[in-house]
Design an enzyme around this catalytic site. Structure first.
Site, short mmCIF file in Angstrom:
data_model
loop_
_atom_site.label_atom_id
_atom_site.label_comp_id
_atom_site.label_asym_id
_atom_site.label_seq_id
_atom_site.Cartn_x
_atom_site.Cartn_y
_atom_site.Cartn_z
N ASP A 97 -4.32 -17.33 4.38
CA ASP A 97 -5.49 -18.09 3.75
C ASP A 97 -6.05 -19.08 4.73
OD1 ASP A 97 -2.79 -19.14 3.62
OD2 ASP A 97 -3.15 -20.09 1.76
N LYS A 111 1.93 -14.47 5.35
CA LYS A 111 1.98 -15.45 4.21
C LYS A 111 3.71 -15.75 4.08
CE LYS A 111 0.26 -17.85 0.92
NZ LYS A 111 -0.59 -19.07 1.11
N TYR A 141 0.81 -1.16 -0.22
CA TYR A 141 -0.07 -0.11 -0.08
C TYR A 141 0.86 1.27 -0.18
CZ TYR A 141 -4.71 -1.92 0.62
OH TYR A 141 -5.86 -2.40 0.40
N ASP A 184 -6.49 -5.04 5.40
CA ASP A 184 -7.47 -4.38 4.64
C ASP A 184 -8.34 -5.47 4.27
OD1 ASP A 184 -8.78 -2.60 3.40
OD2 ASP A 184 -7.78 -2.39 1.59
#
Ligand code: NAD
Length: 361
Positions: free
Chosen positions: A224, A191, A124, A248
């Site tokens: 995930d 992740k 971002y 987000d």
């Protein structure tokens, strides 16, 4: 002494929900001295910017702001006012509670999550390269030379970076929040199995910080898997701390778990300043219609009262909102079984109902 607070009504439906929110905040009996600062499409037309410098100066003076949503003009070369505000004031923590209240139409009960999202870096940060530019070609040449990866030049690139310093402060923020609010557990989301270096750094730094808080449980989850777990057993989770992009996405997922954007509050907090705002956008198609739900901004007001150490008033306002929600009568279209329900009330009538509850407490 009244609390000096910067009030940014925003644009679209922002001014209506801001007006309703100010009324309920004042009805708690706490006194405010509002420094009203326009921002958004109106100031873009008049001053050529969606975020005039006066807004920043005002928050630097008052240290606390509450804002309605601001439209991001598409394709006008304007950066989002929200992103700029967060950057300029170094509001590094985005705090989004997701809590089920009786009366909300949700598939779940007893959800009480707090999402702590890092607000300043990751994908971002806005470091992007356009295809067919000399800078991009130079970058591709560098990547090819140092890693052996030959990237198709007919591509574009966004840079993801994560630092130790920013991770330390966001994870510390999550633990401090957990401690101050008697929360039992912090989960770091990442992740790192794939992005071993950037997310790996986030994870190892989070582990280090966690050791400084032995009184609070700590665990980590791959993002995930986290999505699936939140859908299947959200009650297992408490405070989640995440890098910007995952934060987000997971915070919108969590808003969905509790019954939608109309009731999802948020706060952007830094070391010196704090700005409270609903998660939703300016919903411009409903502007001026006294239609949208002001509760997300009102719950943001509850968070602001807590930040101002007005805990008792915060509790009362939260109770009043909960009562109006549970009764289900004086609520806007989005909280009715069908959006065209003729019994739905308007934005200002929600404020009236909340104020009536406050007066009867
Ligand atoms: P949005 O949240 O404004 O609206 C999406 C839909 O959600 C609306 O059409 C409406 O059906 C519903 N909705 C939103 N808020 C509601 C409320 N309070 N009560 C009832 N229903 C509500 O999202 P969008 O259409 O993607 O964004 C519109 C503009 O807002 C864009 O310019 C976007 O950049 C901006 N935005 C601003 C902020 C912010 O100021 N923090 C946040 C998100 C989006």
């Amino acid at each position: 002494m009244p609390h000096a607070v910067t009030l940014i009504p925003g644009d679209g439906t922002g001014p209506e929900i801001a007006e309703a929110t100010c009324r309920v905040l004042e009805a708690t009996g706490i006194q405010f001295s509002w420094d009203v600062q326009p921002a958004g499409v109106e100031t873009l037309a008049k001053q050529g910017t969606v975020l005039p410098e006066e807004v920043i100066e005002s928050i630097k003076r008052t240290r606390v702001g509450i804002k309605g949503p601001i439209t991001t003009p598409v394709g006008k070369g304007q950066r989002s006012a929200n992103v700029t505000l967060r950057k300029r004031l170094d509001l590094y923590a985005n705090l989004r509670p997701a809590k089920t209240y009786q009366g909300l139409r949700s598939r779940y009960e007893n959800i009480d999550l707090v999402i702590v999202r890092e607000n300043t870096e990751d994908l971002y940060a806005g470091i992007e390269f356009q295809r067919n530019t000399p800078e991009y070609e130079e970058l591709l040449e560098f990547i090819g030379r140092t890693t052996g990866h030959r990237i198709d030049p007919d591509s574009a690139m966004s840079v993801k970076y994560i630092s130790v310093a920013a991770t330390r402060r966001i994870v510390k923020f999550a633990f401090e929040y957990a401690r101050a609010n008697k929360r039992r557990k912090v989960t770091a989301v990442h992740k790192a199995n794939i992005m071993r270096l950037s997310d790996g750094l986030f994870l190892s730094t989070a582990h280090e910080v966690a050791r400084e808080y032995p009184d609070i449980q700590y665990e980590d989850r791959i993002v995930d898997n986290m999505c699936m777990q939140l859908v299947q057993k959200p009650e297992l989770y408490d405070v989640l701390v995440l890098p910007n992009l995952y934060g987000d996405i997971i915070s919108d997922l969590s808003a969905g778990l509790i019954g939608g954007l109309g009731v999802a509050p948020g706060a952007n907090i830094g070391s010196d300043y704090a700005v409270f705002e609903p998660v939703h956008g300016s919903a411009p198609k409903y502007a001026g219609q006294n239609k949208v739900n002001p509760m997300a901004m009102m719950f943001s007001g509850v968070m602001m009262l807590r930040h101002l150490e007005e805990r008792e008033a915060a509790h009362r306002l939260e109770q009043a909102l909960m009562q109006v929600l549970a009764e289900g009568k004086s609520v806007t279209y989005d909280l009715k079984p069908r959006p065209d329900d003729p019994t739905a009330v308007g934005t200002s009538q929600v404020a009236d109902a909340v104020i009536e509850r406050l007066h009867n407490m």
